[in-house]
Structure formats: C-alpha cells, structure tokens
Enzyme design. Sequence first.
Site, PDB file in Angstrom:
ATOM      1  N   SER A 104      51.774  36.128  40.962  1.00 48.15           N
ATOM      2  CA  SER A 104      51.777  36.624  39.590  1.00 48.15           C
ATOM      3  C   SER A 104      52.991  36.120  38.820  1.00 48.15           C
ATOM      4  CB  SER A 104      51.788  38.156  39.578  1.00 48.15           C
ATOM      5  OG  SER A 104      53.057  38.641  39.983  1.00 48.15           O
ATOM      6  N   ASP A 151      48.388  34.411  38.779  1.00 46.48           N
ATOM      7  CA  ASP A 151      47.839  35.663  38.253  1.00 46.48           C
ATOM      8  C   ASP A 151      48.639  36.222  37.074  1.00 46.48           C
ATOM      9  OD1 ASP A 151      45.771  37.582  38.545  1.00 46.48           O
ATOM     10  OD2 ASP A 151      47.158  38.981  39.477  1.00 46.48           O
ATOM     11  N   HIS A 152      47.913  36.834  36.133  1.00 43.74           N
ATOM     12  CA  HIS A 152      48.492  37.542  34.984  1.00 43.74           C
ATOM     13  C   HIS A 152      49.524  36.692  34.245  1.00 43.74           C
ATOM     14  CE1 HIS A 152      46.611  41.460  34.889  1.00 43.74           C
ATOM     15  NE2 HIS A 152      46.671  41.515  36.209  1.00 43.74           N
ATOM     16  N   ASP A 162      46.342  36.058  30.713  1.00 37.85           N
ATOM     17  CA  ASP A 162      46.328  37.443  30.240  1.00 37.85           C
ATOM     18  C   ASP A 162      46.867  37.544  28.817  1.00 37.85           C
ATOM     19  OD1 ASP A 162      46.351  40.148  29.905  1.00 37.85           O
ATOM     20  OD2 ASP A 162      47.580  40.600  31.657  1.00 37.85           O
ATOM     21  N   THR A 166      44.098  48.546  45.185  1.00 34.95           N
ATOM     22  CA  THR A 166      44.794  49.310  46.226  1.00 34.95           C
ATOM     23  C   THR A 166      44.423  50.782  46.172  1.00 34.95           C
ATOM     24  OG1 THR A 166      46.680  47.824  46.460  1.00 34.95           O
ATOM     25  CG2 THR A 166      47.070  50.137  46.972  1.00 34.95           C
ATOM     26  N   ASN A 199      41.157  42.189  43.658  1.00 29.28           N
ATOM     27  CA  ASN A 199      42.596  41.954  43.692  1.00 29.28           C
ATOM     28  C   ASN A 199      43.326  43.109  44.371  1.00 29.28           C
ATOM     29  OD1 ASN A 199      41.909  39.786  42.087  1.00 29.28           O
ATOM     30  ND2 ASN A 199      43.380  40.233  40.481  1.00 29.28           N
TER      31      ASN A 199
END
Length: 277
Positions: free
Chosen positions: A50, A84-85, A106, A209, A228
């Site tokens: 990320s 990511d992001h 993003d 999670t 994710n």
Amino acid sequence: MPLVPTAELVRAAHTTGRGIGAFNVVSLEHAEAIVAGAEAAGRPVVCQISENAVRFHGGSLAPIARATAAVAESAAVPVGLHLDHVTDENLLRSAPDCGFGSVMYDASVLPHARNVSATRAAADWAHARGLWLEAELGAIGGKDGVHAPGARTDPAEAAAFVGATRIDALAVAVGSSHAMTTRTARLDHGLIARLRRAVPVPLVLHGSTGVPDDELRLAVAAGMVKINIGTALNIAFTGAVRDALAADSTAVDPRRYLSRARTRMAAAVENALRVLG
C-alpha cells in the site's frame, strides 16, 4: 516461478467461483509469510503493497517492491504483485518499473465527478502500460469512510462508475471496514449478488480481517472475487512478538521473535486461502 499478472489470478478465481486472497506486505517477513502460507494451502495469492507501507519505508517503493517480487518469484505457487490504495500520481507511475501487474487507484475522497475523471485517466494510463486497475466509488469504512458502518454501494451507481472509468475491478461497500481487530462484521450478501449482476468486472472486498470465515465463504459464493486482508497478518505478527518477548525478557536477537511472527502470519494466510478456496 515468474510473477503472474493479477488480472490472470483474478480472472481464474472469477471463472471458477473462488476467491483470490490479496495480503498486505509491510516488511520482508510479511512477504515471506504470504508466500509460505500460499504454498502450504496450494493456492495462488496476491502480495500487495500500500501507499502507507511505501510511506513507512521512507517513501521509496523500489526496495520493498523488489524484495517482495524476489520472494514471489521463488514461490511454488502463482503470485501476483499489486500496488494498493494509491493516491500519489508519482507512485502510480512507478508501478511498471517495480514489477507490479496491477494498481488500486484511490480517488474516492474526491467529489464524485472528479473521482470519475481522475480514475478514468488513471485507467487509461495503466492500460496503455499493461496494468490492471482497481478503484472504488467511496472510501471504505475505517478510513474516513462513507461506508462506515451502514453505507452500501448502489448497484446502478457502481455500474455507471465502471462504465465511465473503464476500470478492471471495483471495490464495493457491503458491510466490511478497514483495520478491524475483531471478526464481527456481517456482510450484505444480497447486495453482493445484485452488484455481481450489475457490474461487469470482478468485485473486491476491502477490510476482510473483520469478516468471519463463514461470512467470507458466503461472500465468495455471492460474487466477491478479490479479498483483501491486512490487519489479520499484523495481529498475528504482533501477538507472536509479544509472546516471544514475554517468554524471554532477555532476548535481543530479532531473528528469534521475527521467525515466530513470520510462522504465525503464514498460518493466518494458509487458513484464509483455504476458506476462500
């Protein structure tokens, strides 16, 4: 084996009705644990880094990306590399040279029209370089999110967003939240099914999670594809380090507790992949 493009891994999961696990890399131990867990499960996996992790490494993408790629290329199972992001345009443009096959761009904090235009430009740029691009309509819960905790992605808006931006995958709000440390999230499986019918690209679940195993199985059955997972690995890592240091207050060699942390993270990855498979 060589790195496998994320697009291939997601496409295969989508075709077979399985989920593909995408796990966040913070340190080299994370990358090693993700690959070890995937090998134990006999399943393909995505290692994702990320923008926050890049910031942790002093803003330099190449060292952690190339280390992760080296671990991935030694794997006995297919591994993809995903950025990511990403909000920083310079970071986005670093992706091809660092081995990434995909990026999650993003722009969700921007007003909708600007999100659409910025994401469309990012998708066009990525596609010209062979990159697969993921995006989202609005922020995921836990990150100043519009889907904390009751907001949901509207299927018609999602379809319009995908059509306007030409993205390859869409992260959707269906009841999960980033950075949860308890597994209490309940997903809207009916909405997932409606989104699957409305949106012509694979769906991505962020904040997994906090989602129990049975909910993850139902989510994949309803249409989620890329799942994710980040905080779960950090919970395992930190717990193992705490246990090791509590058992030996004189320990000074980090290898003694980092090896335990890596082993526990690998077990978390293996379990998640078996659930998704």
